[in-house]
Design an enzyme around this catalytic site. Sequence first.
Site, PDB file in Angstrom:
ATOM      1  N   CYS A 147       8.022   3.675  18.228  1.00 18.67           N
ATOM      2  CA  CYS A 147       7.177   3.763  17.036  1.00 18.67           C
ATOM      3  C   CYS A 147       5.845   4.446  17.384  1.00 18.67           C
ATOM      4  CB  CYS A 147       6.935   2.354  16.495  1.00 18.67           C
ATOM      5  SG  CYS A 147       5.644   2.273  15.250  1.00 18.67           S
ATOM      6  N   HIS A 174       3.946  -5.020  15.243  1.00 17.96           N
ATOM      7  CA  HIS A 174       4.792  -4.137  14.416  1.00 17.96           C
ATOM      8  C   HIS A 174       5.536  -4.855  13.296  1.00 17.96           C
ATOM      9  CE1 HIS A 174       7.435  -0.585  13.754  1.00 17.96           C
ATOM     10  NE2 HIS A 174       8.289  -1.522  13.381  1.00 17.96           N
ATOM     11  N   ASN A 209       2.490   3.191   1.203  1.00 17.90           N
ATOM     12  CA  ASN A 209       3.723   3.812   0.753  1.00 17.90           C
ATOM     13  C   ASN A 209       4.902   3.036   1.330  1.00 17.90           C
ATOM     14  OD1 ASN A 209       2.279   5.908  -0.519  1.00 17.90           O
ATOM     15  ND2 ASN A 209       2.112   7.010   1.417  1.00 17.90           N
ATOM     16  N   GLY A 248       7.283   7.734  -0.368  1.00 14.71           N
ATOM     17  CA  GLY A 248       6.833   8.797   0.534  1.00 14.71           C
ATOM     18  C   GLY A 248       6.462   8.298   1.913  1.00 14.71           C
ATOM     19  N   THR A 270       6.555   7.905   5.692  1.00  8.90           N
ATOM     20  CA  THR A 270       7.089   8.729   6.784  1.00  8.90           C
ATOM     21  C   THR A 270       6.977   8.036   8.142  1.00  8.90           C
ATOM     22  OG1 THR A 270       4.971   9.873   7.067  1.00  8.90           O
ATOM     23  CG2 THR A 270       6.577  10.896   5.585  1.00  8.90           C
ATOM     24  N   HIS A 313       5.821   1.907  10.447  1.00 10.12           N
ATOM     25  CA  HIS A 313       4.983   0.805  10.938  1.00 10.12           C
ATOM     26  C   HIS A 313       3.988   0.592   9.802  1.00 10.12           C
ATOM     27  CE1 HIS A 313       2.537  -1.139  14.438  1.00 10.12           C
ATOM     28  NE2 HIS A 313       1.864  -1.372  13.315  1.00 10.12           N
ATOM     29  N   HIS A 360       1.303   0.460   7.224  1.00 11.30           N
ATOM     30  CA  HIS A 360      -0.059   0.998   7.313  1.00 11.30           C
ATOM     31  C   HIS A 360      -0.651   1.143   5.921  1.00 11.30           C
ATOM     32  CE1 HIS A 360       2.775   4.371   7.099  1.00 11.30           C
ATOM     33  NE2 HIS A 360       1.842   5.019   6.422  1.00 11.30           N
ATOM     34  N   HIS A 399      -3.477   3.283   3.827  1.00 10.50           N
ATOM     35  CA  HIS A 399      -4.375   4.426   3.770  1.00 10.50           C
ATOM     36  C   HIS A 399      -5.678   3.968   3.129  1.00 10.50           C
ATOM     37  CE1 HIS A 399      -1.135   7.541   4.419  1.00 10.50           C
ATOM     38  NE2 HIS A 399      -0.388   6.542   3.983  1.00 10.50           N
TER      39      HIS A 399
HETATM   40  P1  5GP Z   1       2.994   7.655   5.190  1.00 12.03           P
HETATM   41  O1  5GP Z   1       3.445   8.987   4.679  1.00 12.03           O
HETATM   42  O2  5GP Z   1       4.076   6.989   6.034  1.00 12.03           O
HETATM   43  O3  5GP Z   1       2.424   6.746   4.146  1.00 12.03           O
HETATM   44  O4  5GP Z   1       1.745   7.946   6.119  1.00 12.03           O
HETATM   45  C1  5GP Z   1       1.847   8.328   7.450  1.00 12.03           C
HETATM   46  C2  5GP Z   1       0.557   8.987   7.806  1.00 12.03           C
HETATM   47  O5  5GP Z   1       0.443   9.038   9.205  1.00 12.03           O
HETATM   48  C3  5GP Z   1       0.421  10.430   7.297  1.00 12.03           C
HETATM   49  O6  5GP Z   1      -0.694  10.524   6.430  1.00 12.03           O
HETATM   50  C4  5GP Z   1       0.251  11.253   8.586  1.00 12.03           C
HETATM   51  O7  5GP Z   1      -0.694  12.296   8.433  1.00 12.03           O
HETATM   52  C5  5GP Z   1      -0.205  10.213   9.583  1.00 12.03           C
HETATM   53  N1  5GP Z   1       0.210  10.463  10.956  1.00 12.03           N
HETATM   54  C6  5GP Z   1       1.460  10.796  11.388  1.00 12.03           C
HETATM   55  N2  5GP Z   1       1.480  10.890  12.732  1.00 12.03           N
HETATM   56  C7  5GP Z   1       0.214  10.613  13.157  1.00 12.03           C
HETATM   57  C8  5GP Z   1      -0.389  10.544  14.447  1.00 12.03           C
HETATM   58  O8  5GP Z   1       0.221  10.751  15.489  1.00 12.03           O
HETATM   59  N3  5GP Z   1      -1.726  10.248  14.484  1.00 12.03           N
HETATM   60  C9  5GP Z   1      -2.447   9.997  13.341  1.00 12.03           C
HETATM   61  N4  5GP Z   1      -3.750   9.718  13.502  1.00 12.03           N
HETATM   62  N5  5GP Z   1      -1.899  10.033  12.120  1.00 12.03           N
HETATM   63  C10 5GP Z   1      -0.585  10.341  12.019  1.00 12.03           C
HETATM   64 ZN    ZN Z   2       5.092   0.058  15.362  1.00  9.71          ZN
END
Ligand code: 5GP
Ligand code: ZN
Length: 114
Positions: free
Chosen positions: A4, A46, A87, A93, A95, A98, A100, A102
């Site tokens: 992860c 996690h 998300n 959306g 990606t 883990h 998180h 925003h």
């Molecule tokens: P999701 O699309 O899952 O809600 O958000 C994942 C977020 O993680 C995206 O906004 C992407 O830019 C960010 N992200 C992906 N890989 C990394 C990384 O290695 N470092 C950081 N700081 N952000 C990441």
């Molecule tokens: Zn994780």
Amino acid sequence: MSNCIFCKIVAGEIPSTKVYEDEKVLGFKDLNPMAEVHNLFIHKDHTQDLNDLSDNKQDQLGDIFSAISKYSKESKLAEDGFRVVTNIGNNGGQTVFHTHFHVLGGQRLGGFGS
Ligand code: 5GP
Ligand code: ZN
């Protein structure tokens, strides 16, 4: 989880720009910012997404939201307002799997009633 990317950020195996850290929670800058301020807040332990967290580790919700609130006041983000988004799954959306949150701000954000 060993594969992860956010667990690797917690472990220091992948570099990140930290904006907040306590015993349980880490806040760091999003690699691909969608606003002037765009940070991600995660629990160091996690889970996959909000529903996994809610089903199995509900205490983490308080840890994460307390950290976001504390950070927003310390960083002055709270003065002008900000947005918290999570998300879940394909339609959401998501990606990175883990959990998180925003944390977006530093400008007037579009969408949702604006
Ligand atoms: P999701 O699309 O899952 O809600 O958000 C994942 C977020 O993680 C995206 O906004 C992407 O830019 C960010 N992200 C992906 N890989 C990394 C990384 O290695 N470092 C950081 N700081 N952000 C990441
Ligand atoms: Zn994780």
